[in-house]
Design a protein around this motif. Structure first.
Motif, PDB file in Angstrom:
ATOM      1  N   ASN A 335       0.187  -1.840 -11.387  1.00  0.00           N
ATOM      2  CA  ASN A 335       0.074  -0.779 -10.290  1.00  0.00           C
ATOM      3  C   ASN A 335       1.271  -0.377 -10.186  1.00  0.00           C
ATOM      4  O   ASN A 335       1.441   0.475  -9.178  1.00  0.00           O
ATOM      5  CB  ASN A 335      -0.540  -1.591  -8.857  1.00  0.00           C
ATOM      6  CG  ASN A 335      -1.846  -1.954  -9.308  1.00  0.00           C
ATOM      7  OD1 ASN A 335      -2.523  -1.387  -9.886  1.00  0.00           O
ATOM      8  ND2 ASN A 335      -2.346  -2.602  -8.281  1.00  0.00           N
ATOM      9  N   SER A 336       2.406  -0.640 -10.828  1.00  0.00           N
ATOM     10  CA  SER A 336       3.749  -0.225 -10.551  1.00  0.00           C
ATOM     11  C   SER A 336       3.990   1.189 -11.263  1.00  0.00           C
ATOM     12  O   SER A 336       3.177   1.714 -12.028  1.00  0.00           O
ATOM     13  CB  SER A 336       4.853  -1.068 -10.924  1.00  0.00           C
ATOM     14  OG  SER A 336       4.702  -2.214 -10.359  1.00  0.00           O
ATOM     15  N   ASP A 337       5.170   1.757 -11.221  1.00  0.00           N
ATOM     16  CA  ASP A 337       5.513   3.031 -11.559  1.00  0.00           C
ATOM     17  C   ASP A 337       5.279   3.240 -13.065  1.00  0.00           C
ATOM     18  O   ASP A 337       5.524   2.102 -14.003  1.00  0.00           O
ATOM     19  CB  ASP A 337       6.831   3.352 -11.145  1.00  0.00           C
ATOM     20  CG  ASP A 337       7.082   4.082  -9.926  1.00  0.00           C
ATOM     21  OD1 ASP A 337       6.263   4.956  -9.542  1.00  0.00           O
ATOM     22  OD2 ASP A 337       8.114   3.562  -9.183  1.00  0.00           O
ATOM     23  N   ILE A 338       4.889   4.397 -13.577  1.00  0.00           N
ATOM     24  CA  ILE A 338       4.723   4.565 -14.937  1.00  0.00           C
ATOM     25  C   ILE A 338       5.939   5.454 -15.567  1.00  0.00           C
ATOM     26  O   ILE A 338       6.610   6.523 -15.003  1.00  0.00           O
ATOM     27  CB  ILE A 338       3.430   5.330 -15.388  1.00  0.00           C
ATOM     28  CG1 ILE A 338       2.253   4.409 -15.014  1.00  0.00           C
ATOM     29  CG2 ILE A 338       3.310   6.009 -16.664  1.00  0.00           C
ATOM     30  CD1 ILE A 338       0.697   4.993 -15.185  1.00  0.00           C
ATOM     31  N   ILE A 339       6.427   5.176 -16.603  1.00  0.00           N
ATOM     32  CA  ILE A 339       7.544   5.817 -17.324  1.00  0.00           C
ATOM     33  C   ILE A 339       6.742   6.046 -18.724  1.00  0.00           C
ATOM     34  O   ILE A 339       5.912   5.506 -19.499  1.00  0.00           O
ATOM     35  CB  ILE A 339       8.616   5.032 -17.869  1.00  0.00           C
ATOM     36  CG1 ILE A 339       9.285   4.398 -16.601  1.00  0.00           C
ATOM     37  CG2 ILE A 339       9.599   5.750 -18.507  1.00  0.00           C
ATOM     38  CD1 ILE A 339       9.914   5.158 -15.488  1.00  0.00           C
ATOM     39  N   HIS A 340       6.462   7.573 -18.987  1.00  0.00           N
ATOM     40  CA  HIS A 340       6.085   7.978 -19.840  1.00  0.00           C
ATOM     41  C   HIS A 340       6.803   8.037 -21.489  1.00  0.00           C
ATOM     42  O   HIS A 340       8.006   8.569 -21.401  1.00  0.00           O
ATOM     43  CB  HIS A 340       5.555   9.463 -19.691  1.00  0.00           C
ATOM     44  CG  HIS A 340       4.787   9.526 -18.627  1.00  0.00           C
ATOM     45  ND1 HIS A 340       5.324   9.729 -17.146  1.00  0.00           N
ATOM     46  CD2 HIS A 340       3.496   9.794 -18.541  1.00  0.00           C
ATOM     47  CE1 HIS A 340       4.480   9.881 -16.396  1.00  0.00           C
ATOM     48  NE2 HIS A 340       3.169   9.763 -16.893  1.00  0.00           N
ATOM     49  N   LEU A 341       6.017   7.485 -22.304  1.00  0.00           N
ATOM     50  CA  LEU A 341       6.734   7.442 -23.580  1.00  0.00           C
ATOM     51  C   LEU A 341       6.813   8.412 -24.635  1.00  0.00           C
ATOM     52  O   LEU A 341       7.498   8.790 -25.490  1.00  0.00           O
ATOM     53  CB  LEU A 341       6.390   5.795 -24.326  1.00  0.00           C
ATOM     54  CG  LEU A 341       6.619   4.715 -23.402  1.00  0.00           C
ATOM     55  CD1 LEU A 341       6.099   3.667 -24.056  1.00  0.00           C
ATOM     56  CD2 LEU A 341       8.280   4.625 -23.174  1.00  0.00           C
ATOM     57  N   PRO A 382      12.626   2.848 -22.891  1.00  0.00           N
ATOM     58  CA  PRO A 382      13.928   3.185 -21.977  1.00  0.00           C
ATOM     59  C   PRO A 382      13.760   1.980 -20.736  1.00  0.00           C
ATOM     60  O   PRO A 382      12.927   2.091 -19.715  1.00  0.00           O
ATOM     61  CB  PRO A 382      13.518   4.408 -21.594  1.00  0.00           C
ATOM     62  CG  PRO A 382      12.124   4.660 -21.544  1.00  0.00           C
ATOM     63  CD  PRO A 382      11.606   3.738 -22.726  1.00  0.00           C
ATOM     64  N   LEU A 383      14.942   0.969 -20.764  1.00  0.00           N
ATOM     65  CA  LEU A 383      14.473  -0.010 -19.781  1.00  0.00           C
ATOM     66  C   LEU A 383      15.326   0.325 -18.465  1.00  0.00           C
ATOM     67  O   LEU A 383      15.373  -0.814 -17.633  1.00  0.00           O
ATOM     68  CB  LEU A 383      14.780  -1.411 -20.197  1.00  0.00           C
ATOM     69  CG  LEU A 383      13.850  -1.868 -21.724  1.00  0.00           C
ATOM     70  CD1 LEU A 383      14.180  -3.231 -22.094  1.00  0.00           C
ATOM     71  CD2 LEU A 383      12.581  -1.588 -21.381  1.00  0.00           C
ATOM     72  N   THR A 403      14.450 -12.203 -27.569  1.00  0.00           N
ATOM     73  CA  THR A 403      15.726 -11.784 -26.911  1.00  0.00           C
ATOM     74  C   THR A 403      16.060 -10.528 -27.601  1.00  0.00           C
ATOM     75  O   THR A 403      16.272 -10.465 -28.561  1.00  0.00           O
ATOM     76  CB  THR A 403      16.782 -12.588 -26.554  1.00  0.00           C
ATOM     77  OG1 THR A 403      16.291 -13.990 -26.000  1.00  0.00           O
ATOM     78  CG2 THR A 403      17.687 -12.257 -25.726  1.00  0.00           C
ATOM     79  N   HIS A 404      16.360  -9.317 -26.715  1.00  0.00           N
ATOM     80  CA  HIS A 404      16.676  -8.198 -27.213  1.00  0.00           C
ATOM     81  C   HIS A 404      17.811  -7.623 -26.489  1.00  0.00           C
ATOM     82  O   HIS A 404      17.992  -7.787 -25.059  1.00  0.00           O
ATOM     83  CB  HIS A 404      15.616  -6.922 -27.032  1.00  0.00           C
ATOM     84  CG  HIS A 404      14.557  -7.184 -27.872  1.00  0.00           C
ATOM     85  ND1 HIS A 404      14.306  -6.586 -29.000  1.00  0.00           N
ATOM     86  CD2 HIS A 404      13.479  -8.001 -27.794  1.00  0.00           C
ATOM     87  CE1 HIS A 404      13.036  -6.976 -29.573  1.00  0.00           C
ATOM     88  NE2 HIS A 404      12.724  -8.112 -28.840  1.00  0.00           N
ATOM     89  N   THR A 405      18.807  -7.276 -26.946  1.00  0.00           N
ATOM     90  CA  THR A 405      20.111  -6.711 -26.338  1.00  0.00           C
ATOM     91  C   THR A 405      19.962  -5.211 -26.036  1.00  0.00           C
ATOM     92  O   THR A 405      19.628  -4.588 -26.951  1.00  0.00           O
ATOM     93  CB  THR A 405      21.442  -7.038 -27.037  1.00  0.00           C
ATOM     94  OG1 THR A 405      21.578  -8.562 -27.445  1.00  0.00           O
ATOM     95  CG2 THR A 405      22.593  -6.537 -26.488  1.00  0.00           C
ATOM     96  N   LEU A 406      19.977  -4.990 -24.881  1.00  0.00           N
ATOM     97  CA  LEU A 406      20.073  -3.600 -24.470  1.00  0.00           C
ATOM     98  C   LEU A 406      21.220  -2.724 -25.000  1.00  0.00           C
ATOM     99  O   LEU A 406      22.395  -3.196 -25.146  1.00  0.00           O
ATOM    100  CB  LEU A 406      20.026  -3.234 -22.697  1.00  0.00           C
ATOM    101  CG  LEU A 406      18.583  -3.505 -22.225  1.00  0.00           C
ATOM    102  CD1 LEU A 406      18.059  -5.001 -22.503  1.00  0.00           C
ATOM    103  CD2 LEU A 406      18.583  -3.095 -20.961  1.00  0.00           C
ATOM    104  N   SER A 411      18.446   1.137 -23.393  1.00  0.00           N
ATOM    105  CA  SER A 411      17.194   0.916 -24.074  1.00  0.00           C
ATOM    106  C   SER A 411      17.167  -0.082 -25.289  1.00  0.00           C
ATOM    107  O   SER A 411      18.369  -0.702 -25.750  1.00  0.00           O
ATOM    108  CB  SER A 411      16.894   2.325 -24.751  1.00  0.00           C
ATOM    109  OG  SER A 411      17.952   2.524 -25.801  1.00  0.00           O
ATOM    110  N   VAL A 412      15.840  -0.372 -25.699  1.00  0.00           N
ATOM    111  CA  VAL A 412      15.787  -1.392 -26.836  1.00  0.00           C
ATOM    112  C   VAL A 412      14.739  -0.614 -27.891  1.00  0.00           C
ATOM    113  O   VAL A 412      13.935   0.322 -27.470  1.00  0.00           O
ATOM    114  CB  VAL A 412      15.293  -2.639 -26.479  1.00  0.00           C
ATOM    115  CG1 VAL A 412      16.265  -3.399 -25.655  1.00  0.00           C
ATOM    116  CG2 VAL A 412      13.858  -2.607 -25.900  1.00  0.00           C
TER     117      VAL A 412
END
Length: 429
Positions: A335-341, A382-383, A403-406, A411-412
């Motif tokens: 229910n949180s904000d949407i970022i369009h990919l 886009p994190l 684990t991903h390094t930004l 971004s990742v």
């Protein structure tokens, strides 16, 4: 300099033409102005959504509900039981169900009170649909077109004047029942015979005041208000995303890909399209049913699942329960904000990402494949809006996180495999 378009004029085109009695008061509408800090479309969208969450918090209410198409007691009680068994939270007796919300006779009220009492015993809320505008009542009641001096030719062809005696009686009755459709569209009325407005000049203001008075009352009493017009700042809870009703008559495969909707899933036929457009029998169209549920709940959208039942077999029930349980588990982030990919074009992958730095799940990305072949893509997430700055724990569905390094732009990149005609999702923590 006088031609510079820098003045904002917010006012009704006609009126309000109100007569103020001695010691009386007059309250105008309020105007909110929100400055943006950039021209970035995504960021401006986030600004706008935050504004409405702040000044109209009731717009964040998002119960899981069914649009029931029958008032036959057997069907109603079965639907209540199915809602309780699958995790649904509310039933709205739909248009075409047979309910007349303007009939406040003792017998009619007793019939629906029995339904409501049983639903509450199961933890289910109940409401109903009522149409106000886009209907013809009578020459004496409908809005009078100022150009013709007759009814007709208005926003919805013809609509009742809310400031007529019929309009005031409608509002008195409707407080007993409610989902509201055909909300006031802004029509003027040139009649000088209606009791609650003088003529053309005050007709729009008086009608708008009357409809918002009802919505304020409903909001104050904790009633979920499903209104297909933009009345958020006056108490409504849900609005359409933008739609053409003919889309609900499209074949099922096309309903899966069109992106303009009033959050509606035609379990049974609506307007046309025949069996090719509907999901009933549900067990025979389980792929489309489950996909539509995943798309809607995954976007935080409560669609109107309109029909007589939520499932017809144990396999169908299992699918509904699976999606509802998934939605409830991730409800806050969904229910949180949407970022369009990527903008959907039905030719390649489509994706969105929910983001909320205040949640345990900082993000949830969803990917869809409308094609008939498996898709494998390297996709950038886009994190920035998740609040993460250095590393992110990311897992596909309920798998093991990695684990991903930004990168420097927060971004990742993920290698995403999406099955043909299917979908997948990733959790970011």
């Amino acid at each position: 300099m006088l031609q510079t378009p820098c003045v904002l004029d917010v006012s009704p085109p006609i009126g309000p033409d109100q007569r103020l009695q001695p010691n009386g008061t007059f309250q105008s509408f309020s105007v909110y102005e929100m400055p943006f800090d950039s021209y970035d479309r995504e960021r401006k969208g986030l600004f706008t959504r935050k504004l409405y969450r702040t000044i109209a918090p009731w717009s964040t209410e998002n119960p899981i509900f069914m649009h029931l198409t029958s008032t036959d007691p057997k069907v109603v009680y079965r639907a209540i039981d199915q809602c309780a068994e699958t995790g649904y939270e509310m039933i709205i007796l739909s248009f075409g169900s047979g309910l007349n919300a303007e009939d406040i006779s003792n017998a009619n009220i007793a019939k629906y009170k029995a339904f409501v009492d049983y639903a509450r015993s199961k933890g289910i809320e109940m409401g109903c649909y009522s149409l106000l505008a886009s209907r013809w009542i009578s020459d004496e009641t409908d809005v009078i077109n100022p150009k013709t001096g007759k009814r007709g030719g208005m926003r919805f062809g013809s609509s009742p004047c809310l400031s007529s005696d019929w309009g005031y009686e409608y509002f008195r009755k409707i407080k007993i029942f409610f989902e509201h459709d055909g909300s006031y569209p802004g029509d003027f009325c040139a009649s000088t015979a209606h009791t609650h407005h003088k003529g053309l000049e005050d007709s729009q203001w008086n009608q708008f005041y009357k409809i918002t008075e009802l919505y304020h009352w409903m909001c104050e009493n904790g009633i979920y208000i499903n209104v297909p017009d933009f009345y958020f700042l006056n108490g409504s809870t849900k609005v359409g995303i933008g739609y053409r009703e003919a889309n609900w008559s499209l074949p099922r495969d096309r309903q899966l890909i069109h992106s303009s909707l009033w959050s509606f899933v035609p379990l049974v036929e609506y307007q046309g399209g025949g069996s090719a457009a509907t999901l009933e029998p549900l067990s025979e169209h389980l792929y489309e049913y489950k996909t539509l549920m995943f798309q809607n709940y995954g976007a935080g959208i409560q669609a109107c699942y309109r029909g007589p039942r939520l499932y017809d077999t144990e396999e169908t029930k299992k699918a509904v329960v699976e999606v509802i349980n998934w939605y409830k588990k991730y409800r806050n982030i969904l229910n949180s904000d949407i970022i369009h990919l990527r903008k959907p074009d039905a030719r390649d992958w489509d994706g969105i990402m929910h983001a909320n730095p205040a949640e345990k799940e900082k993000g949830l990305a969803m990917f869809f494949n409308p094609t008939d072949k498996e898709i494998i893509r390297r996709i950038r997430l886009p994190l920035y809006y998740t609040g993460l700055t250095k590393t992110a724990q990311i897992r596909e569905q309920e798998g093991t996180p990695t684990t991903h390094t930004l990168q420097r732009d927060y971004s990742v990149e993920l290698t995403v495999r999406i099955p043909a005609g299917g979908y997948t999702w990733y959790v970011i923590e």
